[in-house]
Design a protein around this motif. Structure first.
Motif, PDB file in Angstrom:
ATOM      1  N   GLY A   8       0.843  -1.189   0.000  1.00 61.11           N
ATOM      2  CA  GLY A   8       0.000   0.000   0.000  1.00 61.11           C
ATOM      3  C   GLY A   8       0.877   1.237   0.000  1.00 61.11           C
ATOM      4  N   LYS A   9       0.326   2.327  -0.524  1.00 55.69           N
ATOM      5  CA  LYS A   9       1.074   3.585  -0.482  1.00 55.69           C
ATOM      6  C   LYS A   9       0.088   4.734  -0.292  1.00 55.69           C
ATOM      7  N   LYS A  19      -4.588   7.865  -1.262  1.00 57.97           N
ATOM      8  CA  LYS A  19      -4.277   6.436  -1.303  1.00 57.97           C
ATOM      9  C   LYS A  19      -3.906   6.076  -2.737  1.00 57.97           C
ATOM     10  N   ALA A  20      -2.614   5.991  -3.030  1.00 58.35           N
ATOM     11  CA  ALA A  20      -2.181   5.728  -4.410  1.00 58.35           C
ATOM     12  C   ALA A  20      -2.140   4.236  -4.723  1.00 58.35           C
ATOM     13  N   LEU A  21      -1.821   3.421  -3.721  1.00 65.29           N
ATOM     14  CA  LEU A  21      -1.805   1.970  -3.907  1.00 65.29           C
ATOM     15  C   LEU A  21      -2.532   1.307  -2.754  1.00 65.29           C
ATOM     16  N   ASN A  22      -3.341   0.304  -3.090  1.00 66.65           N
ATOM     17  CA  ASN A  22      -4.089  -0.379  -2.050  1.00 66.65           C
ATOM     18  C   ASN A  22      -3.966  -1.891  -2.210  1.00 66.65           C
ATOM     19  N   ASP A  23      -3.274  -2.514  -1.241  1.00 68.18           N
ATOM     20  CA  ASP A  23      -3.243  -3.970  -1.172  1.00 68.18           C
ATOM     21  C   ASP A  23      -2.824  -4.625  -2.497  1.00 68.18           C
ATOM     22  N   ILE A  24      -1.693  -4.195  -3.013  1.00 63.37           N
ATOM     23  CA  ILE A  24      -1.205  -4.749  -4.282  1.00 63.37           C
ATOM     24  C   ILE A  24      -0.493  -6.072  -4.035  1.00 63.37           C
TER      25      ILE A  24
END
Ligand SMILES: Nc1ncnc2c1ncn2[C@@H]1O[C@H](COP(=O)(O)OP(=O)(O)O)[C@@H](O)[C@H]1O
Ligand SMILES: [Mg+2]
Length: 343
Positions: A8-9, A19-24
């Protein structure tokens, strides 16, 4: 090789959180060309920048070459990064320096002896087809040539991973093809793993083995290029596929079907792999008391596998048409009725 474990980011701007990344969750295997596609703002650049630690993930684990980046010292990170090259949409070359100096830059930073640098730079320029441009400045080069310099620079330290952030998005289609060809050569000859992000499905189709579709910071679909192109699951993936597959029924054909009140028996038959090679339509016409009228068709190739679809009208009695459809089912042919108003 590259493993995003629930990464996440979140960017914090003052009291705003993005929230740019979620649970990748994503694994890129050694030696493959992996594509990530998504619209602008989906989080693609953030995703790729986590791999070489230009961005730090705020959740989960970023594993590169077996190392969890969050546990490494600055020095250890530097070692991991030496193994990763990156190229960019706008090339990021230094215009005040010659092509030679641009390519030599990472080697100088690595304190390689001068004569070795010279040998390596000329070797790289030859590989990317720019041997005669060593002493010119980037502004004297075309876009495609600039990207070749970018590629030579990215390969200077002999990385095993190459990250490409929209590397062909500033180039015309022909130049794009030549750069993609070069990337394929890099992948094959040096067994370099390539992670590329793009908003162009044609790029994915041309060189990737697998693809992930990103939307709003998440991966919403993933698979081999063949699977995602032949059976996209999400609307976003379907939209991307439609940009290159051109399998939409043309408006004129839809009008024709609509004006032909009697013809309800219009079907889209999907050909995948082996079935594309079968004389299916002539079999249908011979086995059943029907005529097959081909309205529109498209057969292409994906990763060396035939793939396409035909829009056909089955003319005959209801009973015979139904028997023909049952036959298609037993052959495991994928088809569905075309309802013009809905398509
Ligand atoms: N340094 C940053 N600070 C704040 N927000 C950022 C930063 N970088 C990216 N973002 C935001 O994160 C989201 C994803 O951006 P990005 O990864 O650049 O997407 P893409 O490359 O798919 O266009 C966007 O909403 C963008 O505005
Ligand atoms: Mg981007």
């Amino acid at each position: 090789m590259i493993h995003f474990q629930n990464v996440g980011k979140v960017f914090t701007n003052g009291n705003e959180q993005i929230k740019a990344l979620n649970d990748i969750d994503l694994k890129v295997n050694k030696g493959e060309i992996y594509g990530v596609i998504g619209f602008s703002g989906a989080g693609k650049s953030t995703l790729i920048r986590c791999v070489n630690h230009l961005e730090r993930s705020t959740a989960g684990k970023m594993i590169v070459d077996g190392h969890d980046l969050s546990t490494l010292t600055v020095k250890e990170i530097r070692e991991v990064k030496k193994n990763i090259g990156m190229i960019f949409q706008h090339f990021n070359l230094l215009n005040s320096k010659t092509v030679y100096a641009n390519v030599a830059m990472p080697l100088i930073l690595n304190k390689m002896p001068k004569d070795e640098i010279k040998q390596r730079v000329y070797e790289l320029l030859e590989f990317v087809g720019l041997s005669d441009k060593a002493n010119v400045h980037p502004e004297q080069l075309s876009g495609g040539q600039k990207q070749r310099v970018g590629i030579a620079r990215a390969l200077a330290t002999k990385p095993s991973i190459l990250l490409c952030d929209e590397a062909t998005s500033a180039l015309d289609p022909q130049t794009t093809s030549s750069i993609l060809e070069l990337l394929r050569k890099i992948n094959k000859e040096y067994n370099i793993t390539i992670l590329m992000i793009t908003h162009e499905m044609s790029v994915i189709r041309e060189i990737c083995d697998r693809v992930a579709v990103m939307e709003a910071g998440e991966i919403i679909e993933e698979g081999t290029v063949f699977d995602v192109f032949s059976r996209p699951k999400t609307q976003t993936a379907r939209n991307f596929v439609n940009t290159v597959m051109h399998d939409q029924i043309p408006e004129s054909i839809i009008k024709m079907i609509e004006s032909n009140n009697g013809s309800q028996n219009v079907f889209r038959i999907n050909f995948i792999g082996q079935s594309a090679g079968q004389p299916l339509l002539s079999q249908l016409a011979k086995k059943f008391a029907i005529d097959v009228n081909v309205l529109f068709g498209n057969i292409t190739e994906l990763q060396g596998i035939p793939f396409g679809n035909l829009i056909v009208e089955l003319q005959g009695s209801e009973a015979e048409v139904n028997r023909a459809l049952e036959y298609l089912e037993t052959k495991e042919i994928d088809f569905n009725e075309v309802i013009p108003h809905a398509s």
